[in-house]
Write a protein that holds these residues in place. Sequence first.
Motif, PDB file in Angstrom:
ATOM      1  N   GLN A   7       0.834  -1.206   0.000  1.00 22.44           N
ATOM      2  CA  GLN A   7       0.000   0.000   0.000  1.00 22.44           C
ATOM      3  C   GLN A   7       0.869   1.258   0.000  1.00 22.44           C
ATOM      4  OE1 GLN A   7      -2.176  -1.030   3.565  1.00 22.44           O
ATOM      5  NE2 GLN A   7      -4.059  -1.433   2.395  1.00 22.44           N
ATOM      6  N   ALA A   8       1.912   1.255   0.816  1.00 20.43           N
ATOM      7  CA  ALA A   8       2.804   2.416   0.871  1.00 20.43           C
ATOM      8  C   ALA A   8       3.513   2.605  -0.468  1.00 20.43           C
ATOM      9  CB  ALA A   8       3.818   2.253   2.005  1.00 20.43           C
ATOM     10  N   ALA A   9       3.982   1.528  -1.055  1.00 23.77           N
ATOM     11  CA  ALA A   9       4.670   1.612  -2.347  1.00 23.77           C
ATOM     12  C   ALA A   9       3.727   2.133  -3.422  1.00 23.77           C
ATOM     13  CB  ALA A   9       5.229   0.241  -2.733  1.00 23.77           C
ATOM     14  N   PRO A  16       8.201  -1.843  -3.823  1.00 22.70           N
ATOM     15  CA  PRO A  16       8.466  -2.268  -2.440  1.00 22.70           C
ATOM     16  C   PRO A  16       9.955  -2.406  -2.133  1.00 22.70           C
ATOM     17  CG  PRO A  16       6.622  -3.506  -3.330  1.00 22.70           C
ATOM     18  CD  PRO A  16       7.197  -2.703  -4.466  1.00 22.70           C
ATOM     19  N   HIS A  17      10.757  -2.816  -3.123  1.00 18.32           N
ATOM     20  CA  HIS A  17      12.196  -2.950  -2.853  1.00 18.32           C
ATOM     21  C   HIS A  17      12.823  -1.598  -2.515  1.00 18.32           C
ATOM     22  CE1 HIS A  17      13.860  -1.439  -6.688  1.00 18.32           C
ATOM     23  NE2 HIS A  17      12.811  -1.993  -7.255  1.00 18.32           N
ATOM     24  N   THR A  18      12.240  -0.489  -3.015  1.00 20.13           N
ATOM     25  CA  THR A  18      12.732   0.841  -2.649  1.00 20.13           C
ATOM     26  C   THR A  18      12.503   1.089  -1.168  1.00 20.13           C
ATOM     27  OG1 THR A  18      12.283   1.654  -4.877  1.00 20.13           O
ATOM     28  CG2 THR A  18      12.543   3.313  -3.145  1.00 20.13           C
ATOM     29  N   ARG A  38       5.935  -6.134   7.343  1.00 20.33           N
ATOM     30  CA  ARG A  38       6.127  -4.708   7.593  1.00 20.33           C
ATOM     31  C   ARG A  38       4.784  -3.986   7.523  1.00 20.33           C
ATOM     32  NH1 ARG A  38      10.191  -6.466   4.372  1.00 20.33           N
ATOM     33  NH2 ARG A  38      12.319  -5.823   4.886  1.00 20.33           N
ATOM     34  N   PHE A  39       4.652  -2.952   8.370  1.00 19.42           N
ATOM     35  CA  PHE A  39       3.545  -2.017   8.203  1.00 19.42           C
ATOM     36  C   PHE A  39       4.026  -0.636   8.620  1.00 19.42           C
ATOM     37  CE2 PHE A  39       2.921  -3.305  12.605  1.00 19.42           C
ATOM     38  CZ  PHE A  39       2.487  -2.155  13.246  1.00 19.42           C
ATOM     39  N   LEU A  48       8.635   8.845   5.376  1.00 25.22           N
ATOM     40  CA  LEU A  48       8.865   8.394   4.008  1.00 25.22           C
ATOM     41  C   LEU A  48       8.671   9.536   3.015  1.00 25.22           C
ATOM     42  CD1 LEU A  48       9.348   6.232   1.852  1.00 25.22           C
ATOM     43  CD2 LEU A  48       6.897   5.665   2.024  1.00 25.22           C
ATOM     44  N   GLU A  49       7.614  10.323   3.211  1.00 25.95           N
ATOM     45  CA  GLU A  49       7.365  11.466   2.323  1.00 25.95           C
ATOM     46  C   GLU A  49       8.550  12.433   2.328  1.00 25.95           C
ATOM     47  OE1 GLU A  49       3.669  13.167   3.618  1.00 25.95           O
ATOM     48  OE2 GLU A  49       2.473  11.691   2.533  1.00 25.95           O
TER      49      GLU A  49
END
Length: 123
Positions: A7-9, A16-18, A38-39, A48-49
């Motif tokens: 979801q974050a990716a 996701p690898h980033t 992970r969450f 992250l932003e």
Amino acid sequence: MSYTISQAAKRYHIEPHTLRFYEKEGIVSPHRTPGGARFYTDQDIAQLEMALCLRGTGMPIKEIRRYFQLVAQGEGTVEQRLELFAQHRRRILEEIGELQKNLSRIEHKMEIYRQLASQDKQG
């Protein structure tokens, strides 16, 4: 609220690898479910932003990591964070200046080619 790695990716149009790379580099620290997945919390997402903003403006990973280390150390590092951002801002402004010069050159060439194209149509 919490977000899975997928979801974050997806939210930030990255792989996701980033996110795993940023985690390995000590830039973001997602939480883990009892099963190990992970969450990301809203606070993790805000971090992250900021990391994506800094990376998107060309800040090296080493400096991004340093920034988050300073944040983790607390308010006693505000001056150091300010200086880190001031240096980065200077680099960005230099890059913008170079981009503007290059854009002017491109626009100049475009105008020449428009004139040539117009002459070809007339003649």
